[in-house]
Design a protein around this motif. Structure first.
Motif, short mmCIF file in Angstrom:
data_model
loop_
_atom_site.label_atom_id
_atom_site.label_comp_id
_atom_site.label_asym_id
_atom_site.label_seq_id
_atom_site.Cartn_x
_atom_site.Cartn_y
_atom_site.Cartn_z
N ARG A 73 4.75 4.20 1.80
CA ARG A 73 5.25 3.47 2.85
C ARG A 73 6.78 2.87 2.03
O ARG A 73 7.27 2.44 3.08
CB ARG A 73 4.00 2.75 3.46
CG ARG A 73 3.38 3.10 4.38
CD ARG A 73 3.29 3.95 5.69
NE ARG A 73 4.21 2.57 6.74
CZ ARG A 73 3.77 2.82 7.21
NH1 ARG A 73 2.76 3.33 8.17
NH2 ARG A 73 4.98 1.91 8.63
N ASP A 121 -1.20 0.98 7.01
CA ASP A 121 -0.18 0.58 7.77
C ASP A 121 0.00 0.03 8.66
O ASP A 121 0.97 0.44 9.48
CB ASP A 121 -0.65 2.45 8.33
CG ASP A 121 -0.05 3.84 7.08
OD1 ASP A 121 -0.20 3.51 6.72
OD2 ASP A 121 0.28 4.40 8.64
N THR A 125 4.12 -2.29 9.28
CA THR A 125 4.01 -2.22 10.85
C THR A 125 4.63 -3.25 11.71
O THR A 125 5.29 -3.75 11.67
CB THR A 125 3.37 -0.86 11.61
OG1 THR A 125 4.06 0.67 10.94
CG2 THR A 125 4.48 -0.49 12.52
N THR A 126 3.35 -3.39 11.70
CA THR A 126 3.45 -5.50 12.66
C THR A 126 2.88 -6.56 11.48
O THR A 126 2.58 -7.86 12.21
CB THR A 126 1.88 -5.75 13.67
OG1 THR A 126 0.76 -5.19 12.82
CG2 THR A 126 2.56 -3.78 14.21
#
Length: 173
Positions: A73, A121, A125-126
């Motif tokens: 990532r 993930d 992402t958040t």
């Protein structure tokens, strides 16, 4: 853009005592000889990181899946190169290593591992975990293990950011 390190590693003979001890035990890895240029921070970091790597709260395979997904990532070659080897030693297959670099849904992950990978993930992402992923984590891990998973993701994300920014190079084979 140059691939040259932005901070050159310390020569092995110039390492401060705490760094020298780690280098003597684990080898003159660029991660140690670069981060060792800030010896006080290095001492604190190596204690925390060492605890996460030695902990028995989560199994080594899960730990390595997390680290490899963080490396994917963040695009951190240094983490990826080192932890592919460590992952293999802890039961991560070549197919899984490859799958960790792609969309996670393209591989049939073990149901007990999926929530942990989804957590990586979602955090990337958040910056948080959805209620659904939290419930799935709680279905496979106790609270102590969830805390450790979250701290492991954060530790390796922080480390990846620093290694990438400093352009720390993986050792030659």
């Amino acid at each position: 853009m140059s691939d040259q390190p932005r901070i050159a590693p310390l020569p092995e003979g110039d390492c401060p005592p705490g760094v020298a001890g780690v280098v003597a035990a684990l080898g003159p890895l660029n991660i140690f000889t670069t981060l060792g240029k800030n010896a006080e921070l290095f001492d604190a970091w190596v204690g925390f990181g060492g605890h996460l790597l030695a902990s028995k709260t989560i199994c080594p395979r899960i730990r390595e899946l997390i680290i490899l997904r963080v490396a994917a990532r963040t695009g951190c070659d240094y983490e990826r190169v080192h932890h592919e080897r460590i992952g293999r030693e802890n039961g991560v297959t070549e197919a899984e290593i490859e799958a960790l670099g792609r969309n996670l849904r393209d591989y049939a992950w073990d149901p007990g591992e999926w929530p942990v990978l989804a957590a990586v993930d979602e955090l990337h992402t958040t910056s948080t975990i959805s209620d659904g992923t939290w419930a799935r984590l709680a279905g496979v891990l106790d609270e102590k293990a969830i805390i450790e998973v979250l701290m492991l993701i954060g530790q390796y994300t922080m480390l990846a950011f620093a290694l990438n920014a400093m352009k720390v190079q993986p050792e030659s084979s």
